[in-house]
Design an enzyme around this catalytic site. Sequence first.
Site, PDB file in Angstrom:
ATOM      1  N   GLN A 355       0.843  -1.185   0.000  1.00 43.72           N
ATOM      2  CA  GLN A 355       0.000   0.000   0.000  1.00 43.72           C
ATOM      3  C   GLN A 355       0.879   1.235   0.000  1.00 43.72           C
ATOM      4  O   GLN A 355       1.928   1.264   0.645  1.00 43.72           O
ATOM      5  CB  GLN A 355      -0.941   0.024   1.205  1.00 43.72           C
ATOM      6  N   THR A 525      -0.535  -3.018   7.290  1.00 42.13           N
ATOM      7  CA  THR A 525      -0.364  -4.467   7.174  1.00 42.13           C
ATOM      8  C   THR A 525      -1.212  -4.969   6.008  1.00 42.13           C
ATOM      9  O   THR A 525      -1.727  -6.083   6.005  1.00 42.13           O
ATOM     10  CB  THR A 525      -0.731  -5.152   8.506  1.00 42.13           C
ATOM     11  N   HIS A 526      -1.400  -4.124   5.020  1.00 42.42           N
ATOM     12  CA  HIS A 526      -2.249  -4.433   3.871  1.00 42.42           C
ATOM     13  C   HIS A 526      -1.403  -5.003   2.734  1.00 42.42           C
ATOM     14  O   HIS A 526      -1.114  -4.349   1.749  1.00 42.42           O
ATOM     15  CB  HIS A 526      -3.004  -3.173   3.421  1.00 42.42           C
ATOM     16  N   MET A 527      -1.025  -6.261   2.890  1.00 47.38           N
ATOM     17  CA  MET A 527      -0.244  -6.965   1.878  1.00 47.38           C
ATOM     18  C   MET A 527      -1.214  -7.705   0.954  1.00 47.38           C
ATOM     19  O   MET A 527      -2.208  -8.276   1.406  1.00 47.38           O
ATOM     20  CB  MET A 527       0.725  -7.964   2.517  1.00 47.38           C
TER      21      MET A 527
END
Length: 597
Positions: A355, A525-527
């Site tokens: 992100q 933590t937007h993988m």
Amino acid sequence: MVASLKKTNVVVVGFGWAGAIMAKELADAGLNVVALERGVMRDTATDGAYPTSIDELTYNVRKKLFLNLSRETVSIRHTINDTASPYRVLGAFLPGEGVGGAGLHWSGVHFRVDPIELRLKSHYTEKYGAQIIPNGMTIQDFGVSYEELEPYFDFAEKVFGTSGSAWSVKGQVVGNQRIEGSFGGNFFSPDRSSEFPLAAQKNTVSAQLWGKAAESLGYHPYNMPSANTSGPYTNPYGCQMGPCNFCGFCSGYACYNYSKASPNVNILPALRQLPNFELRPQCHVLKVNLSEDKKTATGVTYIDPKGQEVFQPADIVIISMFQFNNVRMMLLSGIGQPYDPVTNTGVVGKNFAYQNMATIKAYFDKDVHANPFIGAGGNGIAIDDFNADNFDHSHVGFVGGSPFWVNQAGVKPVSGISLPVGVPAWGGAWKKGVADYYAHTISMDCHGAHQSYRDNYLDLDPTYRDAYGQPLLRMTFDWQDNDIKMNQFMVGKMQGIAQAMNPKSISISGKNVGDHFDTVSYQTTHMNGGAIMGTDRQTSALNRYLQSWDVHNVFVPGASAFPQGLGYNPTGLIAALSYWSAHTIRDKYLKNPGPLV
């Protein structure tokens, strides 16, 4: 010697949002379901017990709910020519560990998706021509439409107890009604089949001031959808929630007030009532076992809490861990062809995306009070004027978009203090700066949709191994020109809103030409990606139902299925896709097991 257990209908690997949804839906279909979670048992009554649950040192600093990197981590490098090093200190991203996974520690921002982002490549090609997509960018369509997913978005919001304001319901505009402190629904959002389960939360002073500034510039502010309850609520599973009290301890914490949606609060209590469901914590899955011809899974092998190796036979395997771990499990198990960036062939590990985030902090005189200690994880005011393709991309020089928002989640006294440029980082002057600015700072973010590229990918590390002797996942990743251009554009637009608030000064945390990805400071933590869905088995690991093209009784829900990143946070789409996949298994796969496409 490996112990072999009695066969079950379904084994679910990982018990976060995706795993909990799949377990509940398939158990409700009458199947025997076993869920395996590598971490410890976690629950609100214990991990969320007040007042110990609002201990910033334990949770935010020492990271109690997050992955133990001494036992398992990823290695990271910028390019294929670099040597990867293990991620040893939690910084840029924070994978969860334990029952509930990241769904226990998340903040509660609960968006759907912009329909354009589900068919991103087709949309940009049709509207602007193929030349708008830079060389090396590998964006793809999801293979499923918003209209197909809408019923599942709707049901997920009812399960989560989401608070918000709709713009239109069944074609009727309802979100242009304004009350004091509220900005109504999102002008750019797609139509909905019903209103949010709960009305939007009340907004903090900072969000209201920012929303008014954005509106003065002609933008369209709206109430953010929040999986933090604005009132008492009972969801369709019979799980109860209490109203949020804006304590500010959301992200990184188990909500002591039962006000933040989590698998532990919103699904697990209902699952516990079912005799055909079993949850086994502290069970670390090593691999998915395959038949001799590699076309079906026979179950999974895991290490139980006593350290014994166990084989759990199953008819259906659901791989529903964190994005990284889904990809790694497929690679370790030999499911799908590993991606090779040199030849641009293979599918597992392809299209890893993150992100593209930037933050602006505005500092005010003492007559502007932000009350930073008040907050709720998903609450705030946002604009979508520069998200997806809500603005003309023909001359901006990049693909993608970003929402902007003030999402005041509660500024903590240890880690949350921000001061203007030039204030010393220690000593008496620092203390004076804290006194002058702590209660008079407003923070705003843009969450850019990170695109996928040929050179950003995941594979197994040839050198480093985890505590069980298995190869770590290796992350080859760096920011690309498109990311820098978009970030600078978004920062410029958001800076205009900040300046419209008339602050004393502002500080900007963005990206500049030549900046590389670093793991030191938290970003999100937007993988996304690595085990992506699509309509062509040559370019995707999963079909449109999240079913493996190669092993038909393996389904892989989670953000690993996203072909590229979103402007929005991923949880809402993860939930909708999980319900979409579960219902397809119930309605189609169980009647005739085999490839669904």
